[in-house]
Design an enzyme around this catalytic site. Structure first.
Site, PDB file in Angstrom:
ATOM      1  N   LYS A  16       6.088   0.133   7.570  1.00  0.00           N
ATOM      2  CA  LYS A  16       5.713   1.402   6.951  1.00  0.00           C
ATOM      3  C   LYS A  16       6.995   2.217   6.847  1.00  0.00           C
ATOM      4  O   LYS A  16       7.646   2.481   7.867  1.00  0.00           O
ATOM      5  CB  LYS A  16       4.674   2.082   7.833  1.00  0.00           C
ATOM      6  CG  LYS A  16       4.007   3.284   7.206  1.00  0.00           C
ATOM      7  CD  LYS A  16       2.776   3.622   8.023  1.00  0.00           C
ATOM      8  CE  LYS A  16       2.106   4.894   7.582  1.00  0.00           C
ATOM      9  NZ  LYS A  16       0.908   5.166   8.385  1.00  0.00           N
ATOM     10  N   ASP A  49      -7.968  10.665  12.856  1.00  0.00           N
ATOM     11  CA  ASP A  49      -7.952  10.338  11.427  1.00  0.00           C
ATOM     12  C   ASP A  49      -8.635   8.996  11.198  1.00  0.00           C
ATOM     13  O   ASP A  49      -8.152   8.154  10.433  1.00  0.00           O
ATOM     14  CB  ASP A  49      -6.516  10.333  10.896  1.00  0.00           C
ATOM     15  CG  ASP A  49      -6.455  10.393   9.371  1.00  0.00           C
ATOM     16  OD1 ASP A  49      -7.482  10.725   8.742  1.00  0.00           O
ATOM     17  OD2 ASP A  49      -5.391  10.088   8.803  1.00  0.00           O
ATOM     18  N   GLU A  74       5.389   4.296   2.005  1.00  0.00           N
ATOM     19  CA  GLU A  74       4.857   3.022   1.544  1.00  0.00           C
ATOM     20  C   GLU A  74       4.746   2.018   2.677  1.00  0.00           C
ATOM     21  O   GLU A  74       5.496   2.063   3.627  1.00  0.00           O
ATOM     22  CB  GLU A  74       5.806   2.426   0.492  1.00  0.00           C
ATOM     23  CG  GLU A  74       5.840   3.214  -0.790  1.00  0.00           C
ATOM     24  CD  GLU A  74       6.970   2.766  -1.691  1.00  0.00           C
ATOM     25  OE1 GLU A  74       7.964   2.197  -1.184  1.00  0.00           O
ATOM     26  OE2 GLU A  74       6.857   2.985  -2.901  1.00  0.00           O
ATOM     27  N   VAL A  75       3.802   1.092   2.512  1.00  0.00           N
ATOM     28  CA  VAL A  75       3.703  -0.013   3.460  1.00  0.00           C
ATOM     29  C   VAL A  75       4.151  -1.287   2.747  1.00  0.00           C
ATOM     30  O   VAL A  75       3.689  -1.579   1.649  1.00  0.00           O
ATOM     31  CB  VAL A  75       2.261  -0.174   3.985  1.00  0.00           C
ATOM     32  CG1 VAL A  75       2.155  -1.371   4.907  1.00  0.00           C
ATOM     33  CG2 VAL A  75       1.812   1.085   4.706  1.00  0.00           C
ATOM     34  N   GLY A  78       0.469   5.382   1.121  1.00  0.00           N
ATOM     35  CA  GLY A  78      -0.370   6.425   1.719  1.00  0.00           C
ATOM     36  C   GLY A  78       0.273   7.777   1.494  1.00  0.00           C
ATOM     37  O   GLY A  78       1.177   7.910   0.683  1.00  0.00           O
ATOM     38  N   ARG A  79      -0.224   8.751   2.243  1.00  0.00           N
ATOM     39  CA  ARG A  79       0.344  10.095   2.098  1.00  0.00           C
ATOM     40  C   ARG A  79       1.783  10.131   2.572  1.00  0.00           C
ATOM     41  O   ARG A  79       2.573  10.956   2.156  1.00  0.00           O
ATOM     42  CB  ARG A  79      -0.474  11.077   2.939  1.00  0.00           C
ATOM     43  CG  ARG A  79      -1.733  11.531   2.274  1.00  0.00           C
ATOM     44  CD  ARG A  79      -2.593  12.278   3.255  1.00  0.00           C
ATOM     45  NE  ARG A  79      -3.049  11.401   4.339  1.00  0.00           N
ATOM     46  CZ  ARG A  79      -3.842  11.807   5.325  1.00  0.00           C
ATOM     47  NH1 ARG A  79      -4.239  13.046   5.386  1.00  0.00           N
ATOM     48  NH2 ARG A  79      -4.230  10.961   6.248  1.00  0.00           N
ATOM     49  N   PHE A  80       2.109   9.241   3.519  1.00  0.00           N
ATOM     50  CA  PHE A  80       3.450   9.296   4.111  1.00  0.00           C
ATOM     51  C   PHE A  80       4.211   8.016   3.865  1.00  0.00           C
ATOM     52  O   PHE A  80       4.479   7.246   4.764  1.00  0.00           O
ATOM     53  CB  PHE A  80       3.350   9.582   5.600  1.00  0.00           C
ATOM     54  CG  PHE A  80       2.774  10.930   5.870  1.00  0.00           C
ATOM     55  CD1 PHE A  80       3.597  12.045   5.919  1.00  0.00           C
ATOM     56  CD2 PHE A  80       1.413  11.105   6.020  1.00  0.00           C
ATOM     57  CE1 PHE A  80       3.073  13.305   6.141  1.00  0.00           C
ATOM     58  CE2 PHE A  80       0.889  12.366   6.238  1.00  0.00           C
ATOM     59  CZ  PHE A  80       1.716  13.466   6.304  1.00  0.00           C
ATOM     60  N   GLY A 106       0.820  -1.195   0.000  1.00  0.00           N
ATOM     61  CA  GLY A 106       0.000   0.000   0.000  1.00  0.00           C
ATOM     62  C   GLY A 106       0.855   1.247   0.000  1.00  0.00           C
ATOM     63  O   GLY A 106       2.049   1.209   0.290  1.00  0.00           O
TER      64      GLY A 106
HETATM   65  N1  LIG Z   1      -0.295  -3.635   9.195  1.00  0.00           N
HETATM   66  C1  LIG Z   1      -0.743  -3.752   7.944  1.00  0.00           C
HETATM   67  N2  LIG Z   1      -1.019  -4.968   7.434  1.00  0.00           N
HETATM   68  C2  LIG Z   1      -1.467  -5.080   6.171  1.00  0.00           C
HETATM   69  N3  LIG Z   1      -1.679  -4.065   5.333  1.00  0.00           N
HETATM   70  C3  LIG Z   1      -1.421  -2.829   5.770  1.00  0.00           C
HETATM   71  C4  LIG Z   1      -0.934  -2.605   7.099  1.00  0.00           C
HETATM   72  N4  LIG Z   1      -0.776  -1.269   7.253  1.00  0.00           N
HETATM   73  C5  LIG Z   1      -1.144  -0.700   6.107  1.00  0.00           C
HETATM   74  N5  LIG Z   1      -1.539  -1.618   5.191  1.00  0.00           N
HETATM   75  C6  LIG Z   1      -1.997  -1.379   3.817  1.00  0.00           C
HETATM   76  O1  LIG Z   1      -1.262  -0.298   3.298  1.00  0.00           O
HETATM   77  C7  LIG Z   1      -2.144   0.725   2.860  1.00  0.00           C
HETATM   78  C8  LIG Z   1      -1.489   2.069   3.042  1.00  0.00           C
HETATM   79  O2  LIG Z   1      -1.491   2.436   4.406  1.00  0.00           O
HETATM   80  P1  LIG Z   1      -1.148   3.902   4.865  1.00  0.00           P
HETATM   81  O3  LIG Z   1      -1.546   4.020   6.282  1.00  0.00           O
HETATM   82  O4  LIG Z   1       0.246   4.223   4.498  1.00  0.00           O
HETATM   83  O5  LIG Z   1      -2.018   4.809   3.934  1.00  0.00           O
HETATM   84  P2  LIG Z   1      -3.589   5.066   3.891  1.00  0.00           P
HETATM   85  O6  LIG Z   1      -4.200   4.765   5.205  1.00  0.00           O
HETATM   86  O7  LIG Z   1      -4.148   4.351   2.716  1.00  0.00           O
HETATM   87  O8  LIG Z   1      -3.633   6.600   3.641  1.00  0.00           O
HETATM   88  P3  LIG Z   1      -3.243   7.765   4.667  1.00  0.00           P
HETATM   89  O9  LIG Z   1      -1.849   8.155   4.335  1.00  0.00           O
HETATM   90  O10 LIG Z   1      -4.238   8.810   4.367  1.00  0.00           O
HETATM   91  O11 LIG Z   1      -3.352   7.215   6.065  1.00  0.00           O
HETATM   92  C9  LIG Z   1      -3.420   0.507   3.665  1.00  0.00           C
HETATM   93  O12 LIG Z   1      -4.530   1.019   3.021  1.00  0.00           O
HETATM   94  C10 LIG Z   1      -3.459  -1.004   3.777  1.00  0.00           C
HETATM   95  O13 LIG Z   1      -4.041  -1.560   2.626  1.00  0.00           O
HETATM   96 MG   LIG Z   2      -3.406   5.147   6.800  1.00  0.00          MG
END
Ligand SMILES: Nc1ncnc2c1ncn2[C@@H]1O[C@H](COP(=O)(O)OP(=O)(O)OP(=O)(O)O)[C@@H](O)[C@H]1O
Ligand SMILES: [Mg+2]
Ligand SMILES: *[C@@H]1O[C@H](CO)[C@@H](O)[C@H](O)[C@H]1NC(C)=O
Ligand SMILES: *[C@@H]1O[C@H](CO)[C@@H](O)[C@H](O)[C@H]1NC(C)=O
Ligand SMILES: *[C@@H]1O[C@H](CO)[C@@H](O)[C@H](O)[C@H]1NC(C)=O
Ligand SMILES: *[C@@H]1O[C@H](CO)[C@@H](O)[C@H](O)[C@H]1NC(C)=O
Ligand SMILES: *[C@@H]1O[C@H](CO)[C@@H](O)[C@H](O)[C@H]1NC(C)=O
Ligand SMILES: *[C@@H]1O[C@H](CO)[C@@H](O)[C@H](O)[C@H]1NC(C)=O
Length: 493
Positions: A222, A323, A208-209, A204-206, A202
């Site tokens: 993350k 959030d 990659e996961v 997000g704004r900050f 995934g």
């Molecule tokens: N612990 C985790 N286990 C499995 N997948 C995860 C985990 N944490 C995050 N993800 C995946 O990664 C994606 C990105 O997470 P992230 O928190 O970086 O961004 P977001 O929530 O989509 O956006 P934002 O930056 O607005 O919070 C999530 O939507 C999820 O699908």
């Molecule tokens: Mg998030």
């Protein structure tokens, strides 16, 4: 390099070594590893060191991980205090390393002077450790030597082929015996540095996961860039709040910052949930009434724990999330949820009545912002205001879930709240017009009225959405209501 740094490095190394032995590879002699016939395995190197402690030579034989360590520093001997060796064949560290014969000045030292020197050294080491840790990880590090030793023991106890439970047990034991705020920071670093990242799951704004493996166990990593250090720091800090651990809050494992001189990578390591976020889940699947109630109850259970202040030494401050949305909630294997993404959270200290608003440029997600945030009428001085704003967002998340409830033949597709009222990336102004001026809320379909559980859920949502924030339900109230429906509908969740 002062003795402090040397010894801080040494302590780090022993822990790292202990964690590295959980992985396989090169076999080495290991003095701490009585459970595995005094051997260990590593991807890195075998390590042998002899150092002078209380006038006696103390030998350490163990494995070290080379993953991110500066081998030059840790494999080099430091003058006449310590002699170290790294080697790369099986059991190559089972020799008899000797310190160079002490210089005349050392010989003349009596036991008293030596004790003094050693005591001073120990103090310097402790201070250096504290400073290093505090500088890197913030102000709440309650580092204890005993704890460090305990974690070494723990790590060597788990020095067996692992069965996928190591992290959980490690964290479980540490939170019972330790400060209640998770693993000691050095162990966190050790774990972080022996993770193999596999693929991006995934963005997000900050950053990659990533999905990663730590000695065969699944973990999520993350990765923030150094530009977003504040977000990383804040999130790590909140996750390490004492007694935060709860089955419906994402299980935090470790924070680490890796610096190679020109580039800093900031890591947050947590439990991995293969079903991904609630947003992903609702896009993919529909839920039964029981499934809906289970998701909703688990989310509010996490929120109750977050919002609740527990007083006393084993207590926790009240925390507001700020959030909450379907993308920041993860779905576990058994379809219960874990609240994630605490980077924006605020803590409340009731004794001082202070709210520590994070110095973070990030604001919550506009779509989920409560009316009082949108029109800037929220009273930031009162902590309850932040909780009430969370409840509004929770109502929107519930609406997303309830739409996917398959009952009576009709199911709606998954949509974000206000999908039919604002553009896809709404501005604050777009949201304010709809939510504050027009006072619109997501539409509650008529068909929900025909089914008791959906009818109650619809009512709960409305009571989360009041423009008057003081009239909204509390998390605890919602939890009780949902538990009540479960009893009435005879669902075991
Ligand atoms: N612990 C985790 N286990 C499995 N997948 C995860 C985990 N944490 C995050 N993800 C995946 O990664 C994606 C990105 O997470 P992230 O928190 O970086 O961004 P977001 O929530 O989509 O956006 P934002 O930056 O607005 O919070 C999530 O939507 C999820 O699908
Ligand atoms: Mg998030
Ligand atoms: C290391 O050496 C000692 C003595 O030389 C020996 O008893 C021991 O079995 C050796 N250990 C390993 C793991 O080879
Ligand atoms: C330790 O050694 C004994 C006897 O040499 C052997 O039976 C046992 O399997 C060994 N254990 C491990 C974990 O290697
Ligand atoms: C290390 O050795 C040097 C001489 O080689 C000596 O001057 C110094 O005092 C020694 N330091 C310690 C801590 O023994
Ligand atoms: C540090 O890491 C960055 C990004 O991975 C890389 O571009 C850079 O070359 C590295 N620098 C050094 C000194 O290794
Ligand atoms: C779901 O799994 C967690 C462990 O991941 C367990 O603690 C919890 O009791 C389970 N809940 C249900 C409702 O099965
Ligand atoms: C908001 O709701 C509370 C509780 O229901 C009520 O006491 C208060 O008068 C309301 N405030 C406004 C401005 O309507």
């Amino acid at each position: 390099m002062g003795p402090g740094t040397v010894c801080a490095g040494w302590a780090l190394l022993v822990l790292t070594a202990a964690a590295a032995t959980l992985c396989s590879g090169l076999k080495c002699a290991c003095l701490l590893c009585e459970h595995t016939n005094f051997t260990c395995q590593t991807e890195g190197a075998c390590w042998e060191a002899v150092m002078l402690t209380n006038g006696k030579e103390e030998v350490v034989k163990t494995c070290i991980s080379l993953v991110e360590l500066n081998a030059e520093v840790f494999c080099r001997s430091s003058k006449n205090i310590t002699k170290r060796k790294c080697c790369f064949t099986d059991f190559c560290n089972n020799g008899t390393l000797q310190l160079p014969t002490a210089s005349p000045s050392t010989i003349h030292w009596g036991a008293v002077e030596l004790t003094v020197v050693v005591t001073v050294l120990v103090c310097i080491v402790s201070i250096a450790l504290m400073l290093t840790i505090c500088a890197c990880h913030g102000r709440h590090s309650k580092y204890k030597h005993a704890q460090q030793q305990h974690s070494e023991e723990l790590l060597s106890e788990y020095n067996t082929p692992n069965t996928g439970k190591v992290l959980k047990e490690l964290i479980g034991e540490m939170s019972v015996s330790g400060s209640g705020s998770g693993l000691p920071l050095l162990v966190q670093r050790t774990i972080a540095r022996t993770i193999v990242v596999q693929k991006v799951v995934g963005k997000g704004r900050f950053g990659e996961v990533w999905h990663g493996k730590w000695c065969g166990e699944d973990v999520a990593v993350k990765i923030f860039s150094s530009r977003d250090e504040r977000s990383w720091f804040r999130e790590a800090e909140v996750y390490q709040t004492v007694m935060l651990r709860h089955e419906n809050i994402l299980g935090f494992i470790a924070a680490d910052n890796k610096d190679n001189g020109t580039w800093t990578q900031l890591w947050l390591v947590s439990e991995y949930h293969e079903q991904g976020s609630l947003f992903d889940y609702l896009n993919r699947k529909t839920v039964t009434v029981a499934g809906m109630l289970k998701l909703c109850l688990s989310i509010v259970s996490g929120l109750v724990h977050l919002h609740m202040e527990i007083v006393g030494t084993k207590g926790k401050p009240a925390i507001a999330h700020r959030d909450l949305k379907s993308k920041n909630i993860l779905v576990k294997k058994n379809e219960t949820c874990a609240i994630a993404d605490l980077g924006l959270a605020v803590k409340h200290d009731s004794k001082l009545n202070t709210i520590d608003i994070p110095q973070n440029p990030r604001v919550g997600t506009k779509r989920y912002m409560s009316p009082e945030i949108l029109d800037e009428t929220m009273n930031m001085q009162i902590f309850e205001s932040f909780k009430r704003a969370d409840i509004y967002s929770l109502g929107l998340v519930y609406w997303e879930i309830a739409r996917r409830c398959s009952i009576g033949g009709a199911i709606d597709e998954h949509q974000l709240p206000y999908f039919d009222m604002v553009p896809s990336d709404p501005s604050l102004e777009d949201m304010r017009k709809v939510v504050c001026e027009q006072k619109l809320r997501p539409i509650i379909p008529n068909r929900w009225q025909s089914f008791e559980a959906l009818r109650v859920m619809g009512r709960l949502m409305r009571e989360c959405w009041y423009a008057n924030s003081t009239a909204r339900l509390t998390a605890l109230r919602i939890k009780k209501s949902i538990s009540q429906i479960c009893v009435e509908e005879d669902f075991k969740v």
